[in-house]
Design a protein around this motif. Structure first.
Motif, PDB file in Angstrom:
ATOM      1  N   TYR A  68      -1.675  51.267  22.766  1.00 42.12           N
ATOM      2  CA  TYR A  68      -0.640  50.929  21.793  1.00 42.12           C
ATOM      3  C   TYR A  68       0.510  50.146  22.435  1.00 42.12           C
ATOM      4  CZ  TYR A  68       3.167  51.618  18.415  1.00 42.12           C
ATOM      5  OH  TYR A  68       4.209  51.426  17.541  1.00 42.12           O
ATOM      6  N   LEU A  69       0.800  50.417  23.690  1.00 43.28           N
ATOM      7  CA  LEU A  69       1.971  49.854  24.367  1.00 43.28           C
ATOM      8  C   LEU A  69       1.772  48.408  24.810  1.00 43.28           C
ATOM      9  CD1 LEU A  69       4.781  51.085  25.489  1.00 43.28           C
ATOM     10  CD2 LEU A  69       3.630  50.999  27.700  1.00 43.28           C
ATOM     11  N   LEU A  70       0.526  48.042  25.178  1.00 39.57           N
ATOM     12  CA  LEU A  70       0.265  46.758  25.827  1.00 39.57           C
ATOM     13  C   LEU A  70      -0.491  45.796  24.909  1.00 39.57           C
ATOM     14  CD1 LEU A  70      -0.827  48.165  29.313  1.00 39.57           C
ATOM     15  CD2 LEU A  70       1.472  47.484  28.574  1.00 39.57           C
ATOM     16  N   ALA A  71      -0.218  44.488  25.089  1.00 42.88           N
ATOM     17  CA  ALA A  71      -0.854  43.471  24.244  1.00 42.88           C
ATOM     18  C   ALA A  71      -2.299  43.206  24.644  1.00 42.88           C
ATOM     19  CB  ALA A  71      -0.050  42.173  24.288  1.00 42.88           C
ATOM     20  N   ASN A  72      -2.599  43.366  25.929  1.00 42.73           N
ATOM     21  CA  ASN A  72      -3.989  43.261  26.362  1.00 42.73           C
ATOM     22  C   ASN A  72      -4.667  44.605  26.116  1.00 42.73           C
ATOM     23  OD1 ASN A  72      -6.304  42.113  27.479  1.00 42.73           O
ATOM     24  ND2 ASN A  72      -5.177  41.194  29.179  1.00 42.73           N
ATOM     25  N   ASN A  73      -5.982  44.626  26.085  1.00 39.82           N
ATOM     26  CA  ASN A  73      -6.717  45.829  25.693  1.00 39.82           C
ATOM     27  C   ASN A  73      -7.269  46.547  26.912  1.00 39.82           C
ATOM     28  OD1 ASN A  73      -8.132  47.826  24.424  1.00 39.82           O
ATOM     29  ND2 ASN A  73      -9.483  46.462  23.266  1.00 39.82           N
ATOM     30  N   ILE A  74      -6.711  47.711  27.209  1.00 37.94           N
ATOM     31  CA  ILE A  74      -7.150  48.442  28.401  1.00 37.94           C
ATOM     32  C   ILE A  74      -8.540  49.059  28.232  1.00 37.94           C
ATOM     33  CG2 ILE A  74      -4.796  48.951  29.147  1.00 37.94           C
ATOM     34  CD1 ILE A  74      -5.460  51.890  28.193  1.00 37.94           C
ATOM     35  N   ASP A  75      -9.099  48.977  27.040  1.00 32.19           N
ATOM     36  CA  ASP A  75     -10.480  49.454  26.873  1.00 32.19           C
ATOM     37  C   ASP A  75     -11.441  48.631  27.726  1.00 32.19           C
ATOM     38  OD1 ASP A  75      -9.593  51.334  25.109  1.00 32.19           O
ATOM     39  OD2 ASP A  75     -10.171  50.228  23.304  1.00 32.19           O
ATOM     40  N   ARG A  76     -11.006  47.459  28.180  1.00 32.00           N
ATOM     41  CA  ARG A  76     -11.847  46.602  29.023  1.00 32.00           C
ATOM     42  C   ARG A  76     -11.897  47.109  30.461  1.00 32.00           C
ATOM     43  NH1 ARG A  76      -8.764  41.091  28.322  1.00 32.00           N
ATOM     44  NH2 ARG A  76     -10.532  40.246  29.491  1.00 32.00           N
ATOM     45  N   LEU A  77     -11.049  48.082  30.800  1.00 31.04           N
ATOM     46  CA  LEU A  77     -10.965  48.545  32.180  1.00 31.04           C
ATOM     47  C   LEU A  77     -11.948  49.665  32.485  1.00 31.04           C
ATOM     48  CD1 LEU A  77      -7.091  48.697  32.775  1.00 31.04           C
ATOM     49  CD2 LEU A  77      -8.703  46.951  33.548  1.00 31.04           C
ATOM     50  N   VAL A  78     -12.429  49.659  33.720  1.00 32.46           N
ATOM     51  CA  VAL A  78     -13.175  50.773  34.292  1.00 32.46           C
ATOM     52  C   VAL A  78     -12.405  51.198  35.527  1.00 32.46           C
ATOM     53  CG1 VAL A  78     -15.406  49.981  33.413  1.00 32.46           C
ATOM     54  CG2 VAL A  78     -14.610  49.203  35.661  1.00 32.46           C
TER      55      VAL A  78
END
Length: 370
Positions: A68-78
């Protein structure tokens, strides 16, 4: 009184010219900014970046919080991967740009700018109230950046053999913890290299180890011309809370997919996209001798005006270069007002320099390619 990094005495010993930077006593250069710039482009240099703010976030709701906080999507992170992103206000303006590292499913690390320390922490804490997580500013850690084409061969002298193997296997924007060190293959120069977070108490000894590996110290002056050549934005100059990523050559850091992911500033960005982005951030190359400077007026004939956000002399290209925010209709050429004189410049898409070489091609003017 200005803050000091753990290496303050080391900088004085190396005859650094110290200046105030965002309330910190920091080295501008150690004798020659130009030499330090070329050193990083051709060999290897080390920067003390311990003024940067390191924040650890832990907890079972840290992932939805950052989503919610960031414009990029951290779901892309491992785990072990990093992401560059902006943190926006409700109007889509940039509160700060930062790097987020995923260490585990419930543990992330943020690196934010020192100049925005107070407002960043206030913003992070304000929105953390609604989530089950712990926010810890890591004032016990220092941070060093070793950058340049020969860094990978020299890093073997800094760590034990088992750690070196893990470090050399890192892909760009990945990180690994080795003993007390957190090593990331990231940087702010456009060159290969590593950013290393380590305990404050061991920083001076590790700094000397770096110098012994023939990696020479470099100051903030060279760091700024290096990042400009690489087309990397500087917060407070190239973007701030009054502009959005779409106007700052940072649209690639905004992930609108999936459509159901809400994030702070999303509605404002969607409205801007629908109505049309009126301004964009471009690169400018001076066609004659001279230096482009921050805040000089850019004139786009028949279209409108803009402004240089970051301007300097490029030691690699031996030309004046700049980033400028201009009307979106701007094409390949415009003018800069230099002391009342309209001076022609060419418009390019950054970067200016990639892996030590020119990264663009100037078009022909009157049959002559610049």
């Amino acid at each position: 009184m200005a803050k000091r990094t753990p290496l303050y005495d080391c900088h004085l010993k190396a005859n650094a010219k110290m200046v105030d930077f965002a309330g910190w006593d920091m080295p501008l250069h150690y004798g020659s900014q130009i030499q330090e710039h070329h050193l990083v482009r051709q060999d290897a240099g080390v920067f003390d970046v311990s003024h940067m703010t390191i924040v650890d976030l832990k907890g079972r709701e840290v992932t939805p919080y950052l989503r919610y906080l960031l414009a990029n999507n951290i779901d892309r992170l491992v785990p072990g991967k990093a992401l560059y992103t902006c943190m926006l206000n409700e109007q889509g303006g940039v509160i700060d740009d930062l790097i987020v590292y995923k260490i585990s499913d419930d543990f992330y690390r943020l690196i934010v700018n020192s100049a925005t320390h107070d407002k960043d922490l206030d913003w992070l804490q304000k929105h953390a109230i609604s989530y089950q997580l712990t926010l810890i500013e890591r004032t016990d850690l220092a941070m060093l950046a070793i950058q340049g084409p020969k860094v990978r061969e020299k890093v073997t002298q800094l760590f034990p053999a088992t750690a070196v193997q893990k470090i050399l296997e890192l892909k760009p924007f990945h990180a690994v913890a080795v003993d007390d060190y957190f090593v990331a293959r990231t940087g702010y120069t456009g060159e290969d290299g590593f950013e290393i977070m380590l305990p404050e108490k061991t920083t001076a000894e590790f700094w000397q180890r770096i110098l012994n590996a023939d990696i020479k110290p470099c100051g903030l002056g060279a760091r700024d011309t290096l990042r400009l050549e690489a087309g990397l934005n500087l917060y407070g100059s190239d973007m701030d809370e009054a502009v959005t990523p779409l106007e700052s050559n940072l649209a690639w850091t905004v992930m609108m997919e999936p459509n159901d992911r809400d994030f702070i500033g999303r509605a404002a960005l969607e409205e801007q996209l629908q109505s049309g982005v009126k301004r964009r951030l471009v690169g400018l190359v001076l066609e004659t001798q001279g230096v482009l400077r921050n805040h000089q007026k850019v004139i786009v004939e028949g279209v409108g005006e803009g402004e240089i956000t970051s301007g300097s002399f490029s030691p690699t290209l031996n030309k004046g270069i700049a980033l400028a925010r201009v009307p979106s209709e701007t094409e390949r050429q415009c003018f800069v007002d230099m002391r009342g004189k309209k001076v022609p410049v060419q418009v390019i898409k950054p970067p200016f320099v990639k892996q030590g070489k020119i990264a663009f091609k100037l078009f022909q003017i009157d049959g002559v390619t610049e």
